[in-house]
Motif scaffolding. Structure first.
Motif, PDB file in Angstrom:
ATOM      1  N   MET A 146      16.938  17.281 118.375  1.00 14.84           N
ATOM      2  CA  MET A 146      15.708  18.002 118.125  1.00 14.84           C
ATOM      3  C   MET A 146      16.019  19.198 117.227  1.00 14.84           C
ATOM      4  N   HIS A 147      15.014  19.599 116.480  1.00 15.87           N
ATOM      5  CA  HIS A 147      15.146  20.752 115.603  1.00 15.87           C
ATOM      6  C   HIS A 147      14.091  21.791 115.971  1.00 15.87           C
ATOM      7  N   PHE A 148      14.497  23.049 116.050  1.00 14.95           N
ATOM      8  CA  PHE A 148      13.625  24.148 116.442  1.00 14.95           C
ATOM      9  C   PHE A 148      13.504  25.152 115.302  1.00 14.95           C
ATOM     10  N   THR A 149      12.278  25.533 114.990  1.00 19.44           N
ATOM     11  CA  THR A 149      12.015  26.572 114.008  1.00 19.44           C
ATOM     12  C   THR A 149      11.288  27.700 114.720  1.00 19.44           C
ATOM     13  N   PHE A 150      11.660  28.918 114.410  1.00 17.73           N
ATOM     14  CA  PHE A 150      11.058  30.100 115.023  1.00 17.73           C
ATOM     15  C   PHE A 150      10.314  30.883 113.953  1.00 17.73           C
ATOM     16  N   THR A 151       9.115  31.334 114.270  1.00 19.36           N
ATOM     17  CA  THR A 151       8.368  32.178 113.341  1.00 19.36           C
ATOM     18  C   THR A 151       9.003  33.570 113.333  1.00 19.36           C
ATOM     19  N   PRO A 152       8.719  34.364 112.304  1.00 20.21           N
ATOM     20  CA  PRO A 152       9.279  35.724 112.268  1.00 20.21           C
ATOM     21  C   PRO A 152       8.939  36.555 113.508  1.00 20.21           C
ATOM     22  N   SER A 153       7.740  36.424 114.038  1.00 21.02           N
ATOM     23  CA  SER A 153       7.381  37.207 115.229  1.00 21.02           C
ATOM     24  C   SER A 153       8.172  36.746 116.457  1.00 21.02           C
ATOM     25  N   ALA A 154       8.457  35.455 116.567  1.00 23.51           N
ATOM     26  CA  ALA A 154       9.282  34.959 117.673  1.00 23.51           C
ATOM     27  C   ALA A 154      10.725  35.434 117.524  1.00 23.51           C
ATOM     28  N   VAL A 155      11.234  35.417 116.305  1.00 22.09           N
ATOM     29  CA  VAL A 155      12.598  35.904 116.044  1.00 22.09           C
ATOM     30  C   VAL A 155      12.708  37.368 116.439  1.00 22.09           C
ATOM     31  N   GLU A 156      11.728  38.163 116.037  1.00 18.03           N
ATOM     32  CA  GLU A 156      11.732  39.585 116.363  1.00 18.03           C
ATOM     33  C   GLU A 156      11.730  39.800 117.881  1.00 18.03           C
ATOM     34  N   GLN A 157      10.930  39.032 118.578  1.00 19.92           N
ATOM     35  CA  GLN A 157      10.809  39.183 120.029  1.00 19.92           C
ATOM     36  C   GLN A 157      12.083  38.751 120.762  1.00 19.92           C
ATOM     37  N   LEU A 158      12.765  37.727 120.263  1.00 14.81           N
ATOM     38  CA  LEU A 158      13.923  37.161 120.960  1.00 14.81           C
ATOM     39  C   LEU A 158      15.268  37.742 120.533  1.00 14.81           C
ATOM     40  N   SER A 159      15.367  38.270 119.336  1.00 14.40           N
ATOM     41  CA  SER A 159      16.657  38.687 118.776  1.00 14.40           C
ATOM     42  C   SER A 159      17.428  39.652 119.658  1.00 14.40           C
ATOM     43  N   GLU A 160      16.811  40.712 120.074  1.00 15.77           N
ATOM     44  CA  GLU A 160      17.519  41.708 120.877  1.00 15.77           C
ATOM     45  C   GLU A 160      17.934  41.167 122.239  1.00 15.77           C
ATOM     46  N   GLN A 161      17.097  40.363 122.852  1.00 13.75           N
ATOM     47  CA  GLN A 161      17.427  39.813 124.168  1.00 13.75           C
ATOM     48  C   GLN A 161      18.614  38.858 124.098  1.00 13.75           C
ATOM     49  N   ILE A 162      18.652  38.069 123.060  1.00 17.03           N
ATOM     50  CA  ILE A 162      19.744  37.108 122.905  1.00 17.03           C
ATOM     51  C   ILE A 162      21.024  37.831 122.506  1.00 17.03           C
ATOM     52  N   SER A 197      19.768  28.161 117.807  1.00 20.53           N
ATOM     53  CA  SER A 197      19.911  26.821 118.372  1.00 20.53           C
ATOM     54  C   SER A 197      19.382  26.864 119.798  1.00 20.53           C
ATOM     55  N   VAL A 198      18.940  25.727 120.294  1.00 17.06           N
ATOM     56  CA  VAL A 198      18.332  25.665 121.617  1.00 17.06           C
ATOM     57  C   VAL A 198      18.942  24.513 122.406  1.00 17.06           C
ATOM     58  N   TRP A 199      19.399  24.813 123.611  1.00 15.68           N
ATOM     59  CA  TRP A 199      19.911  23.789 124.516  1.00 15.68           C
ATOM     60  C   TRP A 199      18.742  23.097 125.208  1.00 15.68           C
ATOM     61  N   TYR A 200      18.933  21.847 125.582  1.00 13.44           N
ATOM     62  CA  TYR A 200      17.903  21.111 126.322  1.00 13.44           C
ATOM     63  C   TYR A 200      18.561  19.941 127.043  1.00 13.44           C
ATOM     64  N   ASP A 201      17.864  19.424 128.033  1.00 14.36           N
ATOM     65  CA  ASP A 201      18.318  18.249 128.775  1.00 14.36           C
ATOM     66  C   ASP A 201      17.954  17.024 127.937  1.00 14.36           C
ATOM     67  N   PRO A 202      18.906  16.169 127.583  1.00 12.24           N
ATOM     68  CA  PRO A 202      18.596  15.008 126.752  1.00 12.24           C
ATOM     69  C   PRO A 202      17.523  14.095 127.362  1.00 12.24           C
ATOM     70  N   ASN A 203      17.378  14.099 128.670  1.00 15.78           N
ATOM     71  CA  ASN A 203      16.338  13.292 129.305  1.00 15.78           C
ATOM     72  C   ASN A 203      14.940  13.798 128.973  1.00 15.78           C
ATOM     73  N   ASP A 204      14.820  15.053 128.560  1.00 11.98           N
ATOM     74  CA  ASP A 204      13.526  15.639 128.238  1.00 11.98           C
ATOM     75  C   ASP A 204      13.074  15.337 126.810  1.00 11.98           C
ATOM     76  N   GLU A 205      13.944  14.755 125.987  1.00 12.45           N
ATOM     77  CA  GLU A 205      13.589  14.460 124.595  1.00 12.45           C
ATOM     78  C   GLU A 205      12.346  13.587 124.495  1.00 12.45           C
ATOM     79  N   VAL A 206      12.126  12.737 125.449  1.00 16.34           N
ATOM     80  CA  VAL A 206      10.987  11.817 125.438  1.00 16.34           C
ATOM     81  C   VAL A 206       9.648  12.560 125.467  1.00 16.34           C
ATOM     82  N   PHE A 207       9.616  13.787 125.951  1.00 12.85           N
ATOM     83  CA  PHE A 207       8.379  14.557 126.068  1.00 12.85           C
ATOM     84  C   PHE A 207       8.038  15.357 124.820  1.00 12.85           C
TER      85      PHE A 207
END
Length: 113
Positions: free
Chosen positions: A1-17, A62-72
């Motif tokens: 899977m591929h994940f894209t983050f908008t600038p506002s999401a990046v701003e919100q998550l950057s410091e926490q990560i 990058s985002v981790w996920y359970d491979p069994n959830d890919e179907v959703f």
């Protein structure tokens, strides 16, 4: 899977990560939903992925996920943050999965209910 983050999401998550030295995991929570196809997508800050988790490509995270959830989910997902609602959303080109994507800030194993 591929994940894209908008600038506002990046701003919100950057410091926490960055500050917590954590990464992100997309979960498909089916607890209390009736059946496995009625789950709720949830974003989680984790210190380490589970042994069976798979790493999805992301821009810029990058985002981790359970491979069994890919179907959703579709292969390409977009995570946004609406400042006026103070809420994340999860979308693809074809659908909106949720406009209220929860962000769990603790490892689920350590959360007491």
């Amino acid at each position: 899977m591929h994940f894209t983050f908008t600038p506002s999401a990046v701003e919100q998550l950057s410091e926490q990560i960055k500050d917590d030295d954590r990464s992100l995991r997309l979960m498909y929570d089916t607890e209390g939903c009736g059946c496995a196809v009625n789950g709720v997508p949830t974003l989680q800050l984790i210190k380490a992925p589970a042994a069976d988790n798979k790493l999805g490509e992301g821009d810029p995270f990058s985002v981790w996920y359970d491979p069994n959830d890919e179907v959703f989910f579709e292969p390409s997902l977009r995570i946004d943050f609406d400042k006026s609602r103070h809420a994340f959303s999860l979308k693809s080109d074809n659908q909106i999965y949720t406009t209220n994507l929860r962000l769990l800030k603790e490892d689920i194993q350590n959360v007491q209910f």
